[in-house]
Design an enzyme around this catalytic site. Structure first.
Site, short mmCIF file in Angstrom:
data_model
loop_
_atom_site.label_atom_id
_atom_site.label_comp_id
_atom_site.label_asym_id
_atom_site.label_seq_id
_atom_site.Cartn_x
_atom_site.Cartn_y
_atom_site.Cartn_z
N THR A 8 0.85 -1.19 0.00
CA THR A 8 0.00 0.00 0.00
C THR A 8 0.88 1.24 0.00
OG1 THR A 8 -1.83 1.16 1.10
CG2 THR A 8 -0.20 0.12 2.53
N ASN A 10 -0.83 4.11 1.17
CA ASN A 10 -1.66 4.92 2.03
C ASN A 10 -1.06 4.97 3.45
OD1 ASN A 10 -3.81 5.53 3.99
ND2 ASN A 10 -5.16 5.54 2.21
N GLY A 12 -2.12 6.31 6.20
CA GLY A 12 -3.07 5.99 7.27
C GLY A 12 -3.27 4.50 7.43
N LYS A 13 -3.33 3.77 6.31
CA LYS A 13 -3.46 2.32 6.38
C LYS A 13 -2.20 1.69 6.98
CE LYS A 13 -6.68 1.83 2.51
NZ LYS A 13 -6.89 1.28 1.16
N ASP A 64 -9.26 -2.55 0.96
CA ASP A 64 -10.00 -1.57 0.18
C ASP A 64 -11.18 -1.11 1.00
OD1 ASP A 64 -9.86 -0.30 -2.54
OD2 ASP A 64 -11.99 -0.79 -2.41
N TYR A 147 -12.45 14.50 7.85
CA TYR A 147 -12.86 15.87 8.19
C TYR A 147 -14.38 16.04 8.29
CZ TYR A 147 -8.04 17.09 7.02
OH TYR A 147 -6.68 17.16 6.97
#
Length: 192
Positions: A8, A10, A12-13, A64, A147
């Protein structure tokens, strides 16, 4: 212990995996895997984990996630990145201006592929949409949706919460696919 590769890009992941996989030998490979066009997150996750396996030839996981807004018939579903790239958070909130039903949820699918079989683990995190963009940036986030997403039981968006609040919050109406996988994996490995 066997090594599992999480392919990944990402951040955050990656942060979430490092928190969940304390007892699993997980290695992060920061690489973007081609994502098929589909609104089925289980299909997307399966294709991504099979592609990741072709890269590393070791057991892999792929995660995902889709975002589903009740008042918009589930939009944006698995097309979160496309929605954020085109209409952004402002556009999503504009679509929700006259809507009283603010219910939404993240649905996630973690796929594990050992080279022979794909195993899938589902997660779901229910919440409500805020009426405005709230909070500060963090490298722990998976998506800018943090957010505008308030987890059930809270009046703050994930982006408004401190790291400690996010880590220690009670997860109401929530199932975590990473934790489901870790539980299964540890049980499977201990029974062999």
């Amino acid at each position: 212990m066997d090594e599992i590769i999480f392919v990944t890009h990402n951040k955050g992941k990656i942060a979430s995996a490092q928190k969940h996989f304390k007892n699993v030998n997980i290695k992060i490979l920061e690489h973007e895997v081609e994502e098929p066009r589909s609104d089925d997150i289980t299909y997307i996750s399966k294709v991504k984990v099979e592609e990741a396996y072709k890269l590393v030839h070791k057991p892999c996981i792929s995660l995902d996630c889709g975002f589903f807004i009740d008042a918009l018939n589930g939009f944006p579903k698995a097309y979160v990145n496309y929605a954020l790239d085109t209409i952004g958070l402002e556009g999503i909130l504009k679509l929700m201006e006259e809507k009283e039903n603010r219910n939404c949820k993240f649905i996630e699918c973690l796929s594990y592929y050992d080279g022979k079989q794909v195993y899938q683990f589902m997660g779901e995190h229910k919440g409500k949409l805020s009426r405005e963009i709230l909070g500060t940036d963090t490298n722990k986030k998976w998506s800018d949706l943090w957010y505008i997403y308030k987890p059930n039981g809270y009046e703050k968006t994930l982006a408004q919460m401190t790291e400690e609040e996010r880590e220690n919050r009670e997860k109401i109406d929530s199932i975590d696919s990473m934790q489901e996988f870790v539980n299964w994996y540890n049980k499977t490995k201990n029974s062999n």
